[in-house]
Motif scaffolding. Structure first.
Motif, PDB file in Angstrom:
ATOM      1  N   TYR A 674     -23.848 -44.262 -24.946  1.00  0.00           N
ATOM      2  CA  TYR A 674     -24.053 -42.854 -24.411  1.00  0.00           C
ATOM      3  C   TYR A 674     -23.185 -42.041 -25.412  1.00  0.00           C
ATOM      4  O   TYR A 674     -23.214 -40.738 -25.444  1.00  0.00           O
ATOM      5  CB  TYR A 674     -23.330 -42.788 -23.192  1.00  0.00           C
ATOM      6  CG  TYR A 674     -24.082 -43.294 -21.946  1.00  0.00           C
ATOM      7  CD1 TYR A 674     -25.366 -43.883 -22.269  1.00  0.00           C
ATOM      8  CD2 TYR A 674     -23.728 -43.443 -20.845  1.00  0.00           C
ATOM      9  CE1 TYR A 674     -26.250 -44.203 -21.306  1.00  0.00           C
ATOM     10  CE2 TYR A 674     -24.335 -43.977 -19.815  1.00  0.00           C
ATOM     11  CZ  TYR A 674     -25.713 -44.327 -20.006  1.00  0.00           C
ATOM     12  OH  TYR A 674     -26.490 -45.183 -18.924  1.00  0.00           O
ATOM     13  N   ILE A 676     -19.696 -41.202 -25.155  1.00  0.00           N
ATOM     14  CA  ILE A 676     -19.110 -40.279 -24.795  1.00  0.00           C
ATOM     15  C   ILE A 676     -17.475 -41.201 -24.444  1.00  0.00           C
ATOM     16  O   ILE A 676     -17.564 -42.268 -24.191  1.00  0.00           O
ATOM     17  CB  ILE A 676     -19.324 -40.387 -23.070  1.00  0.00           C
ATOM     18  CG1 ILE A 676     -20.808 -39.415 -23.174  1.00  0.00           C
ATOM     19  CG2 ILE A 676     -18.388 -39.312 -22.465  1.00  0.00           C
ATOM     20  CD1 ILE A 676     -21.352 -39.358 -21.832  1.00  0.00           C
ATOM     21  N   ARG A 677     -16.202 -40.274 -24.999  1.00  0.00           N
ATOM     22  CA  ARG A 677     -15.156 -40.852 -24.772  1.00  0.00           C
ATOM     23  C   ARG A 677     -14.478 -39.711 -24.209  1.00  0.00           C
ATOM     24  O   ARG A 677     -14.690 -38.583 -23.784  1.00  0.00           O
ATOM     25  CB  ARG A 677     -14.622 -41.103 -25.912  1.00  0.00           C
ATOM     26  CG  ARG A 677     -15.079 -42.251 -26.942  1.00  0.00           C
ATOM     27  CD  ARG A 677     -14.451 -42.202 -28.410  1.00  0.00           C
ATOM     28  NE  ARG A 677     -13.190 -42.227 -28.336  1.00  0.00           N
ATOM     29  CZ  ARG A 677     -12.377 -43.410 -28.543  1.00  0.00           C
ATOM     30  NH1 ARG A 677     -13.029 -44.692 -28.348  1.00  0.00           N
ATOM     31  NH2 ARG A 677     -11.225 -43.324 -28.393  1.00  0.00           N
ATOM     32  N   VAL A 714     -13.606 -34.269 -22.458  1.00  0.00           N
ATOM     33  CA  VAL A 714     -14.875 -35.312 -22.588  1.00  0.00           C
ATOM     34  C   VAL A 714     -15.344 -34.987 -24.055  1.00  0.00           C
ATOM     35  O   VAL A 714     -15.701 -33.739 -24.665  1.00  0.00           O
ATOM     36  CB  VAL A 714     -15.832 -34.958 -21.479  1.00  0.00           C
ATOM     37  CG1 VAL A 714     -17.050 -36.101 -21.851  1.00  0.00           C
ATOM     38  CG2 VAL A 714     -15.150 -35.259 -20.334  1.00  0.00           C
ATOM     39  N   TRP A 716     -18.389 -35.992 -26.810  1.00  0.00           N
ATOM     40  CA  TRP A 716     -19.782 -36.508 -26.620  1.00  0.00           C
ATOM     41  C   TRP A 716     -20.436 -36.463 -27.990  1.00  0.00           C
ATOM     42  O   TRP A 716     -20.588 -35.591 -28.642  1.00  0.00           O
ATOM     43  CB  TRP A 716     -20.667 -35.708 -25.502  1.00  0.00           C
ATOM     44  CG  TRP A 716     -21.813 -36.037 -25.056  1.00  0.00           C
ATOM     45  CD1 TRP A 716     -22.285 -37.340 -25.545  1.00  0.00           C
ATOM     46  CD2 TRP A 716     -23.025 -35.374 -24.694  1.00  0.00           C
ATOM     47  NE1 TRP A 716     -23.674 -37.823 -24.982  1.00  0.00           N
ATOM     48  CE2 TRP A 716     -24.071 -36.567 -24.650  1.00  0.00           C
ATOM     49  CE3 TRP A 716     -23.061 -34.487 -24.165  1.00  0.00           C
ATOM     50  CZ2 TRP A 716     -25.254 -36.029 -23.976  1.00  0.00           C
ATOM     51  CZ3 TRP A 716     -24.438 -33.982 -23.532  1.00  0.00           C
ATOM     52  CH2 TRP A 716     -25.381 -34.841 -23.398  1.00  0.00           C
ATOM     53  N   GLU A 717     -20.816 -37.607 -28.373  1.00  0.00           N
ATOM     54  CA  GLU A 717     -21.540 -37.585 -30.059  1.00  0.00           C
ATOM     55  C   GLU A 717     -22.855 -37.339 -29.622  1.00  0.00           C
ATOM     56  O   GLU A 717     -23.329 -38.198 -29.107  1.00  0.00           O
ATOM     57  CB  GLU A 717     -21.225 -38.829 -30.532  1.00  0.00           C
ATOM     58  CG  GLU A 717     -19.703 -39.210 -30.863  1.00  0.00           C
ATOM     59  CD  GLU A 717     -19.223 -38.369 -32.054  1.00  0.00           C
ATOM     60  OE1 GLU A 717     -20.108 -37.903 -32.846  1.00  0.00           O
ATOM     61  OE2 GLU A 717     -17.652 -38.443 -32.104  1.00  0.00           O
ATOM     62  N   THR A 718     -23.218 -36.256 -30.186  1.00  0.00           N
ATOM     63  CA  THR A 718     -24.685 -35.993 -30.064  1.00  0.00           C
ATOM     64  C   THR A 718     -25.359 -35.558 -31.658  1.00  0.00           C
ATOM     65  O   THR A 718     -24.562 -35.538 -32.375  1.00  0.00           O
ATOM     66  CB  THR A 718     -24.921 -34.560 -29.207  1.00  0.00           C
ATOM     67  OG1 THR A 718     -24.516 -33.676 -29.903  1.00  0.00           O
ATOM     68  CG2 THR A 718     -24.424 -34.680 -27.956  1.00  0.00           C
ATOM     69  N   ARG A 724     -17.413 -31.225 -27.594  1.00  0.00           N
ATOM     70  CA  ARG A 724     -16.023 -31.233 -26.831  1.00  0.00           C
ATOM     71  C   ARG A 724     -16.061 -30.419 -25.803  1.00  0.00           C
ATOM     72  O   ARG A 724     -16.211 -29.139 -25.711  1.00  0.00           O
ATOM     73  CB  ARG A 724     -14.977 -31.072 -27.994  1.00  0.00           C
ATOM     74  CG  ARG A 724     -13.414 -30.968 -27.136  1.00  0.00           C
ATOM     75  CD  ARG A 724     -12.551 -30.572 -28.218  1.00  0.00           C
ATOM     76  NE  ARG A 724     -11.166 -30.586 -27.404  1.00  0.00           N
ATOM     77  CZ  ARG A 724     -10.095 -31.498 -27.852  1.00  0.00           C
ATOM     78  NH1 ARG A 724     -10.304 -32.000 -29.181  1.00  0.00           N
ATOM     79  NH2 ARG A 724      -9.035 -31.466 -27.330  1.00  0.00           N
TER      80      ARG A 724
END
Length: 750
Positions: A674, A676-677, A714, A716-718, A724
């Motif tokens: 996903y 997500i970190r 949060v 999120w790599e997209t 961010r």
């Protein structure tokens, strides 16, 4: 294609060996009789057996020119009846969408106007299948078909069924104790299939990429002291549905070693080892890594050159202490062979000038030859980003003590066009247009033009960069910019037109010094009648002429620690050398980042301090600091001195600002695909100080007031970049401050 033997003798045994007075060829249209007879290898009158006649038939078939060969044997005549393969009229590929015709046509050996060969067509089909295999489409099938045309011609068609992409569904590791599967997956170029599997292709199974990842994993561990690390095997397993792979890396970590003692030795008579003490940066107790070792060797050999001592080589001798898990190092300085560089030959560069490539070498013709320097030069050429291939090799020259350095490159496009849109909560939707060329006119220069903005603002820039000014390690930059706002988070308009030339150069391994100049015209206009009297009095255009310098230290330039980075910058600008403003601006910033708990958690700290001191006159709102990037959790112009007595409640900005940010990012336990970190942060800072504090209807509070903010993030790599999402809460603020509890940005993180 049966063999027909006609014999009037009537004795089958007599046919075991016969001779024929005449040998004929029938059925051939394009191929000469003599060509067929040459392949047959049988002469008139030659006594031949049935086996020899069969061998002749096979030789004719083996030529690839004929579809079939029949043999007719009479009393005195041997006839080869042949059927020629047709000529290829045209070749087409159908059913391909993922790989275009140009890519696939380049793989084919079959060519128009040549003889059609089923063997070659079959090999071509396999080549196309292999190309799809490399693209991760293991179910792809390719079928060659022919369409008959007149005059013994055919159209050759390759019918492609692409099938679905076979993704990497899961990557797991066996034998890893020091680092989690999650951390190791971050290091690999192959990724697990995630939410954006239709856009991201790094989750496609490609065998070459897996082989590359074996080396990546090895480099990852050895740079962290695991000198015995090995990848024992990589096992790909098909899913039951045969639409995904499960990859398992079987590894053996070994023990983690640190640097033990570090010594110098030499067998060169008269060589003073004290000259080399300062070149050794590796220290006892540091984690061992090949990069630290190579860096020390390079430093020692460069020091020898600086001292005028040629052909010195630093040979490391490693003494392994398994009891204490240390590696004791002795660098033995020896005299290498006396070999000189005869010349440097460069090929393959049709656009890039030779001098751009030569500038990446620290040696010239006639200098002592150093293999390490050649390897480092090759890396610098590749790092330019101008070439898909950059090979640098040395070969023997015109004499045994001469070498010729061959540079072979293949250029790639270096220009780009950017068209797009951006969005932020404060600015709304904006448009972006940009042109960039990283190798302008083949001179290695960079030229960028960009314009962006929305309804209320525009920002346009023209930037030119010369990385080797006057042929030296000096970077020259010329910036021309135009910025304009229209009631942009304020009740006035601004325009700024200026240019900023600068030069920068290294003064140490990690430090650079920059000298710059700025000439700008800055205008405040259309100030609302309801605005603060302070801003109304600041309206108008002023010219600024400022000289400045900056010192920048960045550990990443020579970083040998993969987990830690730090930097520092000190900048000052002096306005008053002409123009209408007279001030001194000082900016200090520092940052630090590291990874802890087996590199699963990232920690960062940032500091910035700014001061604007006017020698004559007073600052204007367009000059002052208004909160951008100082403390998160506030709107633009949301903190700092504010004229609350004015109808518009104007933010005035301040002459002084500082901010400190502490942040940690960590996994949330969600599936890694996903991207997500999570993170938490704490910001503290303030903006304060005005030259004039009398507002519209009373004094303005410009005192120092601390602001403190806590928040959660949060990451999120997209495919469009790392997103961010910040959720903030101000735990200390002023009543007139304007907070923002949520913010969305495109961000990078260490």
């Amino acid at each position: 294609m049966a063999i027909t033997m006609l014999c009037l003798i009537g004795n089958g045994a007599a046919l075991a060996q016969s001779s024929f007075g005449a040998i004929r060829v029938e059925g051939n249209q394009r191929i000469e009789d003599s060509t067929v007879l040459t392949y047959a290898g049988i002469e008139p009158g030659q006594r031949v057996t049935t086996g020899q006649i069969n061998d002749a038939k096979q030789r004719i078939l083996g030529s690839g020119l004929f579809e079939s060969v029949d043999i007719q044997a009479g009393r005195n005549t041997l006839t080869f009846v042949v059927a020629e393969f047709p000529t290829i009229n045209q070749i087409s590929i159908e059913g391909n969408r993922r790989l275009n015709d140009d890519i696939l046509q380049a793989l084919l050996s079959s060519q128009p106007r040549r003889v059609y060969s089923p063997t070659i067509a079959g090999a071509d089909a396999r080549a196309i299948t292999d190309a799809y295999f490399q693209a991760g489409r293991f179910a792809a099938t390719v079928t060659p078909k022919i369409i008959p045309r007149s005059q013994n011609r055919v159209d050759l068609v390759f019918e492609v069924t692409e099938g679905a992409v076979v993704e990497v569904e899961r990557i797991s590791f066996v034998g890893n104790r020091s680092y989690s599967d999650r951390r190791l997956r971050q290091a690999l170029s192959t990724k697990q299939a995630g939410l954006f599997r239709q856009l991201v292709r790094r989750d496609t199974y490609i065998d070459d990429r897996i082989q590359f990842d074996r080396q990546v994993l090895t480099d990852f561990y050895r740079s962290r002291g695991f000198v015995d690390f090995r990848v024992l095997s990589v096992t790909p397993e098909f899913s039951r549905e045969r639409d995904a792979f499960f990859l398992t890396f079987n590894v053996e970590e070994g023990q983690k070693f640190k640097i033990g003692t570090v010594d110098l030795a030499t067998d060169v008579p008269g060589l003073d080892l004290a000259l080399f003490d300062g070149a050794i940066k590796i220290r006892q107790g540091q984690t061992y890594s090949p990069a630290r070792l190579d860096d020390t060797i390079a430093r020692l050999e460069r020091r020898a050159i600086e001292e005028g001592i040629d052909f010195i080589r630093a040979d490391p001798v490693v003494d392994r202490d398994d009891t204490n898990l240390t590696l004791n190092l002795t660098f033995n300085l020896t005299r290498g062979p006396r070999i000189f560089v005869e010349r440097i030959d460069i090929e393959g560069n049709s656009t890039t000038l030779d001098r751009v490539i030569r500038s990446q070498f620290r040696i010239v013709e006639g200098d002592p030859f150093n293999p390490r320097e050649i390897r480092e030069s090759a890396e610098r050429i590749r790092a330019l980003g101008f070439f898909t291939v950059a090979d640098v090799n040395a070969r023997e020259g015109t004499a045994p003590d001469r070498v010729i350095v061959d540079v072979n490159v293949e250029e790639q496009p270096t220009g780009s066009l950017q068209l797009g849109a951006n969005f932020s909560l404060e600015d709304g939707v904006g448009l972006v247009f940009g042109l960039s060329e990283r190798n302008f006119l083949g001179r290695g220069q960079q030229l960028d033009f960009s314009i962006s903005g929305g309804v209320d603002n525009v920002d346009s820039r023209l930037r030119f960069v010369e990385p080797a000014l006057l042929g030296r390690n000096v970077t020259g930059v010329f910036d021309l910019y135009y910025e304009a706002t229209q009631q942009f988070s304020a009740f006035f308009n601004t325009t700024s037109l200026g240019f900023e030339p600068s030069i920068s150069f290294p003064i140490s391994d990690n430090g650079r010094l920059e000298l710059n100049y700025r000439l700008s015209d800055d205008d405040i206009s259309d100030v609302s009648d309801d605005s603060s009297i302070i801003i109304q009095n600041e309206a108008g255009a002023l010219t600024t002429s400022a000289l400045g310098y900056a010192y920048n230290f960045n550990s990443r330039r020579t970083s040998l620690d993969p987990n830690t980075r730090y930097g520092f910058e000190f900048r000052q600008n002096f306005a008053g050398l002409g123009g209408q403003t007279n001030y001194v601006e000082t900016i200090v910033s520092a940052d630090y980042g590291t990874k802890v708990f087996n590199e699963d958690i990232g920690l960062t700290a940032n500091f910035i301090g700014q001061a604007l001191n006017f020698v004559e006159g007073s600052s204007r709102v367009i000059d002052r600091y208004r909160g951008g990037g100082t403390v998160r959790g506030f709107k633009r112009n949301g903190l700092g001195p504010r004229d609350t007595t004015a109808i518009n409640d104007d933010a005035l900005g301040g002459n002084f600002a500082f901010g400190v940010s502490l942040e940690a990012d960590f996994p949330l336990g969600l599936p890694e695909e996903y991207g997500i970190r999570g993170g938490v942060f704490y910001d503290v800072g303030s903006i304060w100080g005005l030259d004039i504090t009398q507002g519209t209807n009373g004094p303005v509070d410009d005192d120092f007031h601390l602001r403190q903010v806590i928040g959660a993030t949060v990451f999120w790599e997209t495919p469009i970049g790392p997103l961010r999402f910040d959720f903030t809460r101000a735990i200390e603020k002023e009543d007139y401050d304007e907070v923002r509890n949520f913010n969305f940005t495109v961000s990078t993180r260490f």
